[in-house]
Enzyme design. Structure first.
Site, PDB file in Angstrom:
ATOM      1  NE  ARG A 178      17.827  73.731  49.652  1.00 49.03           N
ATOM      2  CZ  ARG A 178      17.549  73.032  48.552  1.00 49.03           C
ATOM      3  NH1 ARG A 178      18.415  73.036  47.534  1.00 49.03           N
ATOM      4  NH2 ARG A 178      16.445  72.346  48.436  1.00 49.03           N
ATOM      5  CB  SER A 227      12.853  74.951  54.434  1.00 54.58           C
ATOM      6  OG  SER A 227      13.632  73.874  54.897  1.00 54.58           O
ATOM      7  CD  GLU A 297      16.919  75.394  53.375  1.00 52.68           C
ATOM      8  OE1 GLU A 297      15.976  75.713  52.627  1.00 52.68           O
ATOM      9  OE2 GLU A 297      17.202  74.221  53.661  1.00 52.68           O
TER      10      GLU A 297
END
Length: 308
Positions: A178, A227, A297
């Site tokens: 990520r 998310s 995120e």
């Protein structure tokens, strides 16, 4: 209204463009959460050259923020100072050459996956489970259902804050979980992705499985940003959140999803402050119960609303 540290007349002297410049442009409706304040100036470039020329002429003290379709984005209620660049329209083009797909930064990940399927290119099916655009996927090395953008990227093109264009190979992109190592002020304009030859029906079947899995486990038809927190090493964020007793937790009009508790939802009247406060409360409870610090995120931009 947005509170800006810039001179009051800064937007009157912006460089000329072939795209569109909009003053005090509403951003909330451009995000999946449907919350947030305005951009002082919203710029929709006509193409990469228009973007590069604008950035080269833009005074260095004016901040630039980039958005795509707003799927994994929270715009704070005070809005975003400076210029917000929206990568859409002209940057959504997709071209196929053999097993290679060249996609603009504004192309939807789902559309890229469908284009690859129609061309008999396997390996990009996971993108059908990634909300957002190619540019956002590059910036955060997005992934789902066993794949990440780093697995299929050959190279990417970007324009820096000075208007200089760059071609970046996989090593230069510096992908990790990520994360992308490319400087924050680089704006991705397109990517070259590679899959492998595959059977169209088998690819379609895999994409249908991904769609069914998402519909069964995620709140897809509500105002959410996807998310919320990255999975800490060795853990799943949703399990930590659930064990901390946060499933269904509410602050104002924001709620932790009952269906998948790593998703935050705007139940209808949430503010960006509600959503962010709820996320921070979830982080606090997880920290207290597990000792683990969750990392956002969802990208948060802008400033808090001035209520004075």
């Amino acid at each position: 209204m947005t509170v800006s540290p810039l001179p009051a007349d800064w937007a009157d002297t912006l460089p000329r463009v072939r795209g569109r410049l909009t003053r005090d442009a509403a951003l909330g409706g451009l995000t999946w959460f449907r919350v947030g304040g305005p951009a002082e100036v919203l710029f929709r470039p006509a193409d990469s050259e228009d973007l590069a020329q604008f950035l080269a002429a833009l005074p260095a003290e004016i901040p630039v923020t980039v958005i795509g379709v707003g799927s994994n984005l929270l715009v704070r209620d005070g809005g975003v100072p400076g210029v917000v660049v929206r990568m859409a329209g002209p940057f959504a083009a997709i071209a196929v050459d053999g097993i290679t797909v060249t996609a603009g930064a504004g192309a939807l990940d789902l559309t890229v996956a469908m284009t690859a399927m129609e061309a008999g290119i396997a390996g990009l099916e996971f993108l059908s489970g990634v909300p957002g655009t190619v540019g956002g996927a590059l910036r955060m090395n997005a992934g789902a259902f066993g794949g990440e953008i780093k697995d299929v990227t050959l190279s990417a093109e970007a324009v820096d804050r000075q208007g200089v264009s760059h071609v970046l190979d996989l090593a230069a992109l510096g992908f990790s979980y990520r994360h992308c190592a490319v400087p924050e002020d680089f704006i991705f304009t397109r990517a070259v992705l590679r899959g492998q030859a595959g059977d169209t029906q088998a690819i379609a079947t895999r994409m249908a499985e991904i769609r069914s899995a998402r519909e069964a486990s995620q709140p897809l038809h509500v105002r959410t940003g996807g998310s919320t927190f990255a999975n800490p090493e060795g853990h799943k964020a949703w399990e930590l959140i659930d064990r901390a007793g946060c499933r269904g937790l509410r602050i104002g009009g924001a709620q932790v999803s009952e269906k998948h508790c790593n998703f935050l939802i705007n139940t209808g009247d949430a503010t960006a402050a509600d959503v962010e406060a709820l996320g921070e409360e979830v982080r606090r409870r997880v920290r207290e119960t597990s000792g683990i610090e969750l990392r956002w995120e969802i990208r948060r931009i802008g400033i808090e609303e001035n209520k004075a």
